[in-house]
Design a protein around this motif. Structure first.
Motif, PDB file in Angstrom:
ATOM      1  N   THR A   1     110.422   1.630-119.188  1.00 12.18           N
ATOM      2  CA  THR A   1     111.507   0.819-118.662  1.00 12.18           C
ATOM      3  C   THR A   1     112.203   0.169-119.850  1.00 12.18           C
ATOM      4  OG1 THR A   1     109.707  -0.683-118.101  1.00 12.18           O
ATOM      5  CG2 THR A   1     110.970   0.186-116.291  1.00 12.18           C
ATOM      6  N   PRO A   2     113.496  -0.038-119.826  1.00 13.54           N
ATOM      7  CA  PRO A   2     114.332   0.254-118.672  1.00 13.54           C
ATOM      8  C   PRO A   2     114.569   1.752-118.513  1.00 13.54           C
ATOM      9  CG  PRO A   2     115.704  -0.465-120.471  1.00 13.54           C
ATOM     10  CD  PRO A   2     114.269  -0.587-120.941  1.00 13.54           C
ATOM     11  N   VAL A   3     114.834   2.134-117.290  1.00 13.19           N
ATOM     12  CA  VAL A   3     115.121   3.528-116.982  1.00 13.19           C
ATOM     13  C   VAL A   3     116.460   3.892-117.609  1.00 13.19           C
ATOM     14  CG1 VAL A   3     115.690   5.121-115.119  1.00 13.19           C
ATOM     15  CG2 VAL A   3     113.789   3.534-114.869  1.00 13.19           C
ATOM     16  N   VAL A   4     116.530   5.062-118.207  1.00  8.21           N
ATOM     17  CA  VAL A   4     117.781   5.551-118.772  1.00  8.21           C
ATOM     18  C   VAL A   4     118.219   6.749-117.945  1.00  8.21           C
ATOM     19  CG1 VAL A   4     118.927   6.464-120.812  1.00  8.21           C
ATOM     20  CG2 VAL A   4     117.114   4.762-121.060  1.00  8.21           C
ATOM     21  N   CYS A   5     119.392   6.647-117.350  1.00 10.69           N
ATOM     22  CA  CYS A   5     119.903   7.707-116.486  1.00 10.69           C
ATOM     23  C   CYS A   5     120.733   8.704-117.279  1.00 10.69           C
ATOM     24  CB  CYS A   5     120.778   7.117-115.380  1.00 10.69           C
ATOM     25  SG  CYS A   5     119.891   6.032-114.257  1.00 10.69           S
ATOM     26  N   ARG A   6     120.754   9.930-116.811  1.00 13.78           N
ATOM     27  CA  ARG A   6     121.657  10.939-117.362  1.00 13.78           C
ATOM     28  C   ARG A   6     123.077  10.584-116.956  1.00 13.78           C
ATOM     29  NH1 ARG A   6     118.549  16.537-115.691  1.00 13.78           N
ATOM     30  NH2 ARG A   6     116.535  15.910-116.501  1.00 13.78           N
ATOM     31  N   GLY A   7     124.027  11.037-117.733  1.00 13.54           N
ATOM     32  CA  GLY A   7     125.424  10.792-117.413  1.00 13.54           C
ATOM     33  C   GLY A   7     125.912  11.676-116.276  1.00 13.54           C
TER      34      GLY A   7
END
Length: 153
Positions: free
Chosen positions: A18-24
């Protein structure tokens, strides 16, 4: 919103830091191999361009308005009106895996709608939440407003 996909709690993220990293937001469909190999595991569709605006549209329109004036161009582009409150158009797009579909933009200029004269946003291009119709100030974040004339074109 900054903690990953909706419904996921921090204590359930055992397989991620964490923190979660999202794909674009993907720029093509289907996504290329590089997108699938992105080290950020979370896809987070709820953050993609246009998603929040289209969800708001669906919630505002609901099932109260009948689909009218359906049209189709060679199975590549299709659309319809939802009474006087919305006009929807879809493009199949290009599929890199199969080589099918079109890479061309489609032009809706002159396409008949049932919309009243005025300015409208392209919700698929919007970033974030669009305010309810009664508070909309004709401001589009995803590009210039689309003008509809008195004939609904």
């Amino acid at each position: 919103f900054d903690s990953g996909p909706p419904g996921v709690t921090k204590d359930s993220l055992h397989d991620s830091t964490t923190p979660v990293v999202c794909r674009g937001t993907p720029s093509m469909s289907p996504v290329p191999k590089e997108y699938d190999e992105d080290p950020n595991r979370w896809v987070c569709e709820h953050r993609w361009q246009g998603v929040l605006a289209m969800v708001r549209f669906r919630r505002q329109v609901g099932k109260r308005h009948q689909v009218q004036d359906r049209w189709d161009e060679d199975g590549e582009i299709f659309g319809y009106s939802l009474g006087e409150v919305g006009f929807v158009a879809f493009s199949r797009g290009y599929n890199n895996a199969t080589g099918q579909g079109s890479r061309q933009d489609f032009n809706l200029t002159g396409r008949q709608t049932r919309l009243k004269e005025g300015h409208y946003c392209n919700l698929a291009a919007e970033w974030g939440l669009v305010p309810p119709p009664e508070r909309w100030a004709h401001m589009c974040t995803g590009g210039d407003p689309i003008k509809v004339d008195k004939e609904g074109r």
